[in-house]
Design a protein around this motif. Sequence first.
Motif, PDB file in Angstrom:
ATOM      1  N   ARG A  17       0.858  -1.190   0.000  1.00 14.52           N
ATOM      2  CA  ARG A  17       0.000   0.000   0.000  1.00 14.52           C
ATOM      3  C   ARG A  17       0.893   1.238   0.000  1.00 14.52           C
ATOM      4  N   ARG A  18       0.856   1.976  -1.094  1.00  9.57           N
ATOM      5  CA  ARG A  18       1.624   3.221  -1.193  1.00  9.57           C
ATOM      6  C   ARG A  18       0.670   4.413  -1.240  1.00  9.57           C
ATOM      7  N   HIS A  19       1.179   5.551  -0.846  1.00  7.23           N
ATOM      8  CA  HIS A  19       0.351   6.748  -0.698  1.00  7.23           C
ATOM      9  C   HIS A  19      -0.196   7.242  -2.036  1.00  7.23           C
ATOM     10  N   GLN A  20      -1.448   7.598  -2.029  1.00  9.64           N
ATOM     11  CA  GLN A  20      -2.088   8.269  -3.152  1.00  9.64           C
ATOM     12  C   GLN A  20      -2.686   9.583  -2.640  1.00  9.64           C
ATOM     13  N   ALA A  21      -2.755  10.570  -3.500  1.00  6.36           N
ATOM     14  CA  ALA A  21      -3.290  11.876  -3.098  1.00  6.36           C
ATOM     15  C   ALA A  21      -4.666  11.719  -2.465  1.00  6.36           C
ATOM     16  N   GLY A  22      -4.836  12.350  -1.317  1.00  7.84           N
ATOM     17  CA  GLY A  22      -6.115  12.308  -0.616  1.00  7.84           C
ATOM     18  C   GLY A  22      -6.272  11.154   0.346  1.00  7.84           C
ATOM     19  N   ASP A  23      -5.288  10.230   0.397  1.00  8.64           N
ATOM     20  CA  ASP A  23      -5.374   9.106   1.326  1.00  8.64           C
ATOM     21  C   ASP A  23      -5.361   9.606   2.773  1.00  8.64           C
ATOM     22  N   PRO A  24      -6.148   8.983   3.662  1.00 13.26           N
ATOM     23  CA  PRO A  24      -6.066   9.315   5.090  1.00 13.26           C
ATOM     24  C   PRO A  24      -4.776   8.738   5.673  1.00 13.26           C
ATOM     25  N   PRO A  25      -4.354   9.194   6.863  1.00  8.74           N
ATOM     26  CA  PRO A  25      -3.135   8.642   7.464  1.00  8.74           C
ATOM     27  C   PRO A  25      -3.186   7.133   7.672  1.00  8.74           C
ATOM     28  N   ALA A  26      -4.355   6.592   7.995  1.00 12.66           N
ATOM     29  CA  ALA A  26      -4.521   5.151   8.178  1.00 12.66           C
ATOM     30  C   ALA A  26      -5.766   4.711   7.420  1.00 12.66           C
ATOM     31  N   ASP A  27      -5.719   3.496   6.859  1.00 13.66           N
ATOM     32  CA  ASP A  27      -6.842   3.044   6.031  1.00 13.66           C
ATOM     33  C   ASP A  27      -7.806   2.134   6.787  1.00 13.66           C
ATOM     34  N   GLY A  28      -7.998   2.426   8.057  1.00 14.79           N
ATOM     35  CA  GLY A  28      -8.920   1.647   8.872  1.00 14.79           C
ATOM     36  C   GLY A  28      -8.735   1.974  10.341  1.00 14.79           C
ATOM     37  N   PRO A  29      -9.446   1.275  11.213  1.00 13.82           N
ATOM     38  CA  PRO A  29      -9.327   1.552  12.649  1.00 13.82           C
ATOM     39  C   PRO A  29      -7.966   1.147  13.199  1.00 13.82           C
ATOM     40  N   VAL A  30      -7.562   1.829  14.252  1.00 13.80           N
ATOM     41  CA  VAL A  30      -6.270   1.590  14.908  1.00 13.80           C
ATOM     42  C   VAL A  30      -6.533   1.161  16.345  1.00 13.80           C
ATOM     43  N   LEU A  31      -5.833   0.124  16.773  1.00 18.83           N
ATOM     44  CA  LEU A  31      -5.961  -0.367  18.143  1.00 18.83           C
ATOM     45  C   LEU A  31      -4.751   0.081  18.949  1.00 18.83           C
ATOM     46  N   VAL A  32      -4.991   0.746  20.071  1.00 15.41           N
ATOM     47  CA  VAL A  32      -3.916   1.290  20.902  1.00 15.41           C
ATOM     48  C   VAL A  32      -3.898   0.561  22.242  1.00 15.41           C
TER      49      VAL A  32
END
Length: 445
Positions: free
Chosen positions: A30-45
């Motif tokens: 997965r490489r960055h494309q214009a307009g992509d959010p920082p993460a492409d789904g939920p993050v577990l901390v």
Amino acid sequence: MADRYANFANSGLGRTVVKRLGLPDPPRLRRHQAGDPPADGPVLVGAAPDGRLSEPIRKLLGDAGVQVAPSFTEGTRYAALIFDATGIADSSQLRALYDFFHPYARSLKVSGRVIVLGTQPSGLDAREATAQRSLEGLTRSIGKEFGRGVTSQLVYVAPGGEGGLESTLRFLLSGRSAYVSGQVIRIDSGSVDAPADWERPLDGKLALVTGAARGIGAAIARTLARDGAEVIALDVPAAGDALADVANSCQGRALQLDLTAGDAPARLAGYLAAGPHAGVDIVVHNAGITRDKTIARMSEDHWDSVIGVNLTAPSRVNDLLLERGLIPSGGRIIGVASIAGIAGNRGQTNYATSKAGVIGMVQSYAPLLADRGITINAVAPGFIETAMTAKMPVGLREAGRRLNSMSQGGLPIDVAETIAWFASPASAAITGNVVRVCGQSLLGA
């Protein structure tokens, strides 16, 4: 050059063959494309008891538009697992890492992210330093275990460095860091100004990129321009036509100059001083050459030319630009080293010496420049798909592609994205770092 094996491995038939025979399995990264959010789904901390970063992390992620999961949900595929290990002060507390990663390891998406946050061991008491140093073994092993394009990093954050964490989190979570894994990043304390627009953090900045006519240098110039910088693309006069094409493509300026010439630093300094910017905010030392032979067969000219281009020229340019005050507070110096400078390489004693010198330059200059508000860092690329690597013998080329956790070569954009992260105003607390862009190569690992 196309990676035919990777293309086959990602086809329907190829996936079956690779799985049955246990062959290297290069995922589509997965490489960055214009307009992509920082993460492409939920993050577990998660966090160890007494961790000091879990709450700041949650706030940073929320402000960045990242969905932070309130708790683990069976069946959910997470974009990232982030663990605050700053509260681990004794080896007996390392069990908290197992308790977090053991049940959740299989819940990551393809090209997921693992980030562990700790405190740099230097300055801690012996027990805490021992426990914090242990985190490096964990993150590097996870990078080799999880597969499917998952990356794993350790970020040491100094007390008071919480405000400097956002640019690094955004970079590591995103597709910009697709080929960076198994790395240790150190964030110092200090104030950091966030850019008004995270898509164009370099607005108003002037960047100089050497060796910009092709390959990695061209990708760096275009990426910095994409992020808002005005770019001066520099290369030798012999590369003038290609250099002009790159400069035009990023609406920048082309500068033909051989930096090994005796008067080159003075000519460059004069050019920068006379420009409307009266200096330069970002200096990327990308220009480099190879002249490969074993040292027993190497000519004096091959030794001298590689050291001169790859190491002596950047050092001379730095010294004169700094002496004349042409790199202001907030400036960035970024070198391009190599994993050869870390691990060495047969037939490349001159090249490995020069690239180890780039690492030494970063480490020695960083404390000297800190009081001036200037950072200096370096990237160390591994096998990157360029015209140069396309000319390698097929056996060496395939070894370079497969002997890493991603089972494939990187792209010039992977190096450029890492340099753009270093160049950001929000990365002011990051200095003295050397980050490998190598897919976690087994060389020197």
